[in-house]
Scaffold this motif. Sequence first.
Motif, PDB file in Angstrom:
ATOM      1  N   SER A  62      12.697   4.642  -7.975  1.00 27.99           N
ATOM      2  CA  SER A  62      13.652   3.703  -8.554  1.00 27.99           C
ATOM      3  C   SER A  62      13.685   2.434  -7.712  1.00 27.99           C
ATOM      4  N   PHE A  63      12.965   1.419  -8.193  1.00 27.01           N
ATOM      5  CA  PHE A  63      12.780   0.163  -7.472  1.00 27.01           C
ATOM      6  C   PHE A  63      12.871  -1.004  -8.460  1.00 27.01           C
ATOM      7  N   SER A 104      12.372  16.391 -11.002  1.00 25.04           N
ATOM      8  CA  SER A 104      11.955  15.675  -9.790  1.00 25.04           C
ATOM      9  C   SER A 104      12.333  16.481  -8.550  1.00 25.04           C
ATOM     10  N   ARG A 105      11.468  16.404  -7.522  1.00 19.01           N
ATOM     11  CA  ARG A 105      11.767  17.090  -6.266  1.00 19.01           C
ATOM     12  C   ARG A 105      12.018  16.113  -5.127  1.00 19.01           C
ATOM     13  N   LEU A 106      11.875  14.808  -5.406  1.00 21.69           N
ATOM     14  CA  LEU A 106      12.067  13.791  -4.376  1.00 21.69           C
ATOM     15  C   LEU A 106      12.415  12.476  -5.062  1.00 21.69           C
ATOM     16  N   LEU A 107      13.363  11.732  -4.489  1.00 18.21           N
ATOM     17  CA  LEU A 107      13.706  10.391  -4.962  1.00 18.21           C
ATOM     18  C   LEU A 107      13.305   9.388  -3.889  1.00 18.21           C
ATOM     19  N   VAL A 108      12.592   8.340  -4.303  1.00 15.97           N
ATOM     20  CA  VAL A 108      12.223   7.270  -3.374  1.00 15.97           C
ATOM     21  C   VAL A 108      12.755   5.948  -3.921  1.00 15.97           C
ATOM     22  N   THR A 109      13.409   5.164  -3.044  1.00 19.33           N
ATOM     23  CA  THR A 109      13.911   3.839  -3.405  1.00 19.33           C
ATOM     24  C   THR A 109      13.441   2.839  -2.358  1.00 19.33           C
ATOM     25  N   ASN A 110      13.823   1.565  -2.535  1.00 26.03           N
ATOM     26  CA  ASN A 110      13.556   0.589  -1.485  1.00 26.03           C
ATOM     27  C   ASN A 110      14.549   0.789  -0.345  1.00 26.03           C
ATOM     28  N   ALA A 111      14.391   0.008   0.724  1.00 27.55           N
ATOM     29  CA  ALA A 111      15.204   0.205   1.922  1.00 27.55           C
ATOM     30  C   ALA A 111      16.686  -0.025   1.658  1.00 27.55           C
ATOM     31  N   GLU A 112      17.015  -0.898   0.689  1.00 32.12           N
ATOM     32  CA  GLU A 112      18.422  -1.167   0.377  1.00 32.12           C
ATOM     33  C   GLU A 112      19.099   0.037  -0.268  1.00 32.12           C
ATOM     34  N   ALA A 120      23.383  10.862  -7.399  1.00 33.66           N
ATOM     35  CA  ALA A 120      22.839  11.835  -8.351  1.00 33.66           C
ATOM     36  C   ALA A 120      21.895  12.802  -7.644  1.00 33.66           C
ATOM     37  N   ALA A 121      21.031  12.267  -6.775  1.00 33.30           N
ATOM     38  CA  ALA A 121      20.079  13.115  -6.045  1.00 33.30           C
ATOM     39  C   ALA A 121      20.827  14.099  -5.140  1.00 33.30           C
ATOM     40  N   LEU A 126      18.465  16.911  -4.135  1.00 35.30           N
ATOM     41  CA  LEU A 126      17.137  16.312  -3.936  1.00 35.30           C
ATOM     42  C   LEU A 126      17.134  15.424  -2.703  1.00 35.30           C
ATOM     43  N   PRO A 127      16.060  15.475  -1.903  1.00 40.09           N
ATOM     44  CA  PRO A 127      15.955  14.556  -0.768  1.00 40.09           C
ATOM     45  C   PRO A 127      15.717  13.124  -1.240  1.00 40.09           C
ATOM     46  N   HIS A 128      16.134  12.162  -0.417  1.00 44.29           N
ATOM     47  CA  HIS A 128      15.972  10.743  -0.723  1.00 44.29           C
ATOM     48  C   HIS A 128      15.204  10.082   0.413  1.00 44.29           C
ATOM     49  N   ALA A 129      14.152   9.347   0.048  1.00 48.26           N
ATOM     50  CA  ALA A 129      13.367   8.608   1.036  1.00 48.26           C
ATOM     51  C   ALA A 129      13.354   7.130   0.648  1.00 48.26           C
ATOM     52  N   THR A 130      13.039   6.280   1.621  1.00 52.82           N
ATOM     53  CA  THR A 130      12.921   4.843   1.343  1.00 52.82           C
ATOM     54  C   THR A 130      11.540   4.364   1.756  1.00 52.82           C
TER      55      THR A 130
END
Length: 524
Positions: A62-63, A104-112, A120-121, A126-130
């Motif tokens: 989600s970017f 989904s097993r992982l959520l990735v977003t930008n640094a913000e 939601a994650a 669910l783990p969240h990474a940036t």
Amino acid sequence: MATPTLTALLKKAAAAFPDRRAISVPGKLELTHAALDALVDAAAARLAADAGVGPGSVVALSFPNTVELVILFLAVIRARAVAAPLNPAYTQEEFEFYLSDSESRLLVTNAEGNPPAQAAAAKLGLPHATATLHDAAGPIEIAGLPTATGGAAADSNGSHHQEQEINSSDDVALFLHTSGTTSRPKGVPLTQGNLAASVLNIRSVYRLAETDATVVVLPLFHVHGLLCALLSSLASGASVALPAAGRFSASTFWADMRACGATWYTAVPTIHQIVLDRHASRPEPHPALRFVRSCSASLAPAILERLEAAFGAPVLEAYAMTEASHLMTSNPLPEDGPHKPGSVGRPVGSMEMAILDEEGARVPAGKPGEVCVRGPNVTAGYKTSNPEANEAAFRFGWFHTGDIGVVDEQGYLHLVGRIKELINRGGEKISPIEVDAVLLDHPAVAQAVSFAVPDDKYGEEINCAVIPREGSVIGAEEVQAHCRKNLASFKVPKKVFVTDDLPKTATGKIQRRIVAQHFVSRAA
């Protein structure tokens, strides 16, 4: 011959054109095809080794439209995993649905970050990474990855064991959802083979080459921007520019187009109208364009003519759906045949098309029926707990689009409207696309949409909403008088809403059902 994969097409282009520009953010960053390929390889290795991302893993992204999104998307599919790009403007409830429905097993977003997505994650466990790219030299920094419990691995110098030949054309690479105009959105899994077939079709009909460049004005969580603007360009050795704001901006559009030496662009009609209106009030120099492309909604012939006059390039209308990995039909370039205003062109490349009646028989040329397609770019079926949805969509060996169309004697498709959007006024069937075209032909109208409303006498009646052109004033009576001159009396809108805004989807699409609800509830 083996079915190609998207990964293999991108690898081949990077090897053929290593030093040509692949991605740029004008004034900020440039990456060559070789540099992008190296960043993607390194990110894929990191996802596999540190987080166990591999075959079948779904990674939600989600970017805004950023370089980080491009790298992460390509890295996920290179690791044989599934990318699920999501609109960053979703609410927490929407994120919960899409994250759980895609498994989904992982959520990735930008640094913000993205608080609704992260909430939601967290609720779903669910783990969240940036992900952040600090400079073109890389590597991309991925923070917060969970510890791998297995999966693919990288060797000591970080190179990725899963070379592109291990990517199978049957690997699901992209998971998107339909717009959900009449029900809950349905999940659409698209394979490496589907995406490769679509990219090859797009590349062939528009003759994309390494000398081409474009600016991505559409969100990359949708097939139009992702497949046509981004992936088909990269697979051709061409380049794409991403606006610094991470989304379309009318104020920077032509500056970005000039900066990247753009030769074409693709957009939805709403964006074309915004570009036209700004050009009329604040003309700017523009690069010489080979063509302009319009897709995802019907483009009125009057708007097409204005675009061609303003920018001196053929405007090619096309027809596409998520289920077909985007492109199905398109008007050709001038050297390959005529392009017809009001038509979405002919089947492209490996696509097959038929106009069928309700029993699955082909209807004669010039007669309306449901547009049905098949080809290597078409999904094998929805991910759904409702098997009836797949049975209905794939009857008689074809994918049923839900659109009514007519094919002319030259094989060009003319869309009449969605089956569920045709307006039935006392037994008279009215195409809202035809009414829209007449509305947009009025010189004082900038945007317009017609729609059905319930009616005690006729069952359904036709209404419309119009946005006046900047500096123009128009009333409901003038709109109706214009329609009476150009339409049969039963097609003239009974009520006209003059407004300064129309509800749109995240991709700039106008959905009649939503517009109808908006204005009918407001009138009530």
